[in-house]
Design an enzyme around this catalytic site. Structure first.
Site, PDB file in Angstrom:
ATOM      1  N   ASP A  25       0.833  -1.204   0.000  1.00  0.00           N
ATOM      2  CA  ASP A  25       0.000   0.000   0.000  1.00  0.00           C
ATOM      3  C   ASP A  25       0.872   1.261   0.000  1.00  0.00           C
ATOM      4  O   ASP A  25       2.002   1.239   0.483  1.00  0.00           O
ATOM      5  CB  ASP A  25      -0.912  -0.023   1.233  1.00  0.00           C
ATOM      6  CG  ASP A  25      -2.099   0.923   1.084  1.00  0.00           C
ATOM      7  OD1 ASP A  25      -2.392   1.350  -0.053  1.00  0.00           O
ATOM      8  OD2 ASP A  25      -2.730   1.237   2.113  1.00  0.00           O
ATOM      9  N   ASN A  73     -10.838  -2.426  -5.505  1.00  0.00           N
ATOM     10  CA  ASN A  73     -10.054  -1.510  -6.346  1.00  0.00           C
ATOM     11  C   ASN A  73     -10.688  -1.266  -7.719  1.00  0.00           C
ATOM     12  O   ASN A  73     -10.350  -0.299  -8.410  1.00  0.00           O
ATOM     13  CB  ASN A  73      -8.603  -2.005  -6.518  1.00  0.00           C
ATOM     14  CG  ASN A  73      -7.765  -1.903  -5.258  1.00  0.00           C
ATOM     15  OD1 ASN A  73      -6.825  -2.678  -5.070  1.00  0.00           O
ATOM     16  ND2 ASN A  73      -8.074  -0.960  -4.366  1.00  0.00           N
TER      17      ASN A  73
HETATM   18  C1  IPE Z   1      -5.339  -2.713  -0.194  1.00  0.00           C
HETATM   19  O1  IPE Z   1      -5.050  -1.385  -0.364  1.00  0.00           O
HETATM   20  C2  IPE Z   1      -5.364  -3.400  -1.532  1.00  0.00           C
HETATM   21  C3  IPE Z   1      -4.069  -3.576  -2.177  1.00  0.00           C
HETATM   22  C4  IPE Z   1      -2.909  -3.257  -1.681  1.00  0.00           C
HETATM   23  C5  IPE Z   1      -4.120  -4.191  -3.476  1.00  0.00           C
HETATM   24  P1  IPE Z   1      -6.188  -0.277  -0.539  1.00  0.00           P
HETATM   25  O2  IPE Z   1      -5.489   1.020  -0.661  1.00  0.00           O
HETATM   26  O3  IPE Z   1      -7.093  -0.656  -1.639  1.00  0.00           O
HETATM   27  O4  IPE Z   1      -6.964  -0.415   0.834  1.00  0.00           O
HETATM   28  P2  IPE Z   1      -7.742   0.662   1.714  1.00  0.00           P
HETATM   29  O5  IPE Z   1      -8.682   1.390   0.797  1.00  0.00           O
HETATM   30  O6  IPE Z   1      -6.696   1.569   2.291  1.00  0.00           O
HETATM   31  O7  IPE Z   1      -8.406  -0.150   2.759  1.00  0.00           O
HETATM   32  C1  IPE Z   2      -1.480   0.317  -3.373  1.00  0.00           C
HETATM   33  O1  IPE Z   2      -1.316   1.684  -3.386  1.00  0.00           O
HETATM   34  C2  IPE Z   2      -1.698  -0.254  -4.753  1.00  0.00           C
HETATM   35  C3  IPE Z   2      -3.067  -0.689  -5.027  1.00  0.00           C
HETATM   36  C4  IPE Z   2      -4.055  -0.705  -4.189  1.00  0.00           C
HETATM   37  C5  IPE Z   2      -3.344  -1.141  -6.376  1.00  0.00           C
HETATM   38  P1  IPE Z   2      -2.547   2.687  -3.360  1.00  0.00           P
HETATM   39  O2  IPE Z   2      -2.890   3.015  -4.780  1.00  0.00           O
HETATM   40  O3  IPE Z   2      -3.636   2.178  -2.538  1.00  0.00           O
HETATM   41  O4  IPE Z   2      -1.857   3.946  -2.681  1.00  0.00           O
HETATM   42  P2  IPE Z   2      -2.491   4.897  -1.565  1.00  0.00           P
HETATM   43  O5  IPE Z   2      -2.976   4.022  -0.467  1.00  0.00           O
HETATM   44  O6  IPE Z   2      -3.590   5.658  -2.237  1.00  0.00           O
HETATM   45  O7  IPE Z   2      -1.357   5.767  -1.150  1.00  0.00           O
HETATM   46 MG    MG Z   3      -4.114   2.356  -0.564  1.00  0.00          MG
END
Ligand code: IPE
Ligand code: IPE
Ligand code: MG
Length: 251
Positions: A25, A73
């Site tokens: 993340d 996502n």
């Molecule tokens: C979790 O991250 C999913 C992945 C790393 C693929 P998200 O960014 O989607 O999760 P939330 O929204 O912070 O819970």
């Molecule tokens: C994790 O990074 C990757 C995926 C969930 C695909 P994020 O895109 O969730 O990054 P933040 O949490 O918005 O910083």
């Molecule tokens: Mg995230």
């Protein structure tokens, strides 16, 4: 990080976990801090994936499960979803040779049917090319959701019960485990989440029952093999009791 450095960073004699799962993340926040498009964060995050896969292989970890894209996502803007799918395709194309060379097998957990056809085609090709590899399993969670996985498991078991292939009284924890995407795999020993959020976000809900958790504030694109090795050292100090007492047979 070379093999020597990875080994050197690991405290002497510690057992490495068999299965490490990672919630990767913070790509978006990494980009935002630099006034870049979120997609740039995902691009940089792919470099971290390469480095951590290599490190896990060098350390002798058997299974690395990476949460790359959740069922939730799909709600992100189409431009970001499309960019992630394109990146995934390029990543798999570019890593095929290394996976073969390093004896790494590719696995996928999640809703394969929701992925674009061209992504599925690359997955099929790389899985076929690495099917006999037994050095490590790189397990990508793609369009993965723990609740979906559990729902599909219940449906599959119900279908067998309705067909008379399985008697409801005989359904036990092993039956459940055998109908999840992760059938045949050990549960994760260690779950790492980058970027500081203290939540599971629908990841491996059944499998994480007794997994050790480690949340680091480091954003995924900034995560390094050195930090990974530090986390393994921390993990090796954990007292995993699984509900029992330690030492066993204590009165
Ligand atoms: C979790 O991250 C999913 C992945 C790393 C693929 P998200 O960014 O989607 O999760 P939330 O929204 O912070 O819970
Ligand atoms: C994790 O990074 C990757 C995926 C969930 C695909 P994020 O895109 O969730 O990054 P933040 O949490 O918005 O910083
Ligand atoms: Mg995230």
């Amino acid at each position: 990080m070379s093999s020597d450095i990875a080994q050197a960073g690991l405290s002497n004699g510690i057992a490495v976990p068999r299965h490490v799962a990672v919630i990767m993340d913070g790509n978006g926040r990494w980009a935002k801090k630099r006034l870049l498009n979120r997609v740039m964060g995902h691009e940089k995050g792919a470099d971290t994936v390469r480095a951590i896969v290599r490190t896990c292989r060098e350390l002798g970890i058997s299974v690395l499960t990476l949460y790359a894209f959740s069922t939730e996502n799909w709600q992100r803007p189409a431009t970001e979803v499309n960019a992630l799918m394109g990146l995934l395709k390029r990543f798999l194309n570019s890593e095929e040779a290394e996976l073969k060379d390093k004896n790494i097998r590719l696995g996928v957990i999640g809703q394969r049917h929701r992925l674009p056809a061209e992504v599925n085609a690359v997955i099929d090709r790389v899985q076929a090319a690495t099917a006999d590899n037994d050095g490590m399993l790189l397990n990508l969670a793609l369009s993965y959701g723990g609740r979906t996985e559990i729902t599909e498991m219940v449906r599959a078991i119900a279908v067998k019960a309705a067909a008379g292939e399985l008697s409801p009284e005989r359904i036990d924890e092993q039956t459940v485990a055998d109908h999840l995407y992760t059938r045949g795999l050990p549960d994760p020993d260690l779950l790492i989440r980058t970027s500081g959020e203290m939540r599971i976000s629908n990841f491996l809900l059944w499998q994480l029952a007794y997994t050790e958790l480690y949340v680091t504030p480091t954003l995924w694109p900034d995560f390094t093999p050195e930090e990974f090795v530090r986390i393994l050292n921390d993990f090796s100090q954990r007292d995993r009791r699984f509900g029992g007492v330690d030492p066993p047979n204590q009165t």
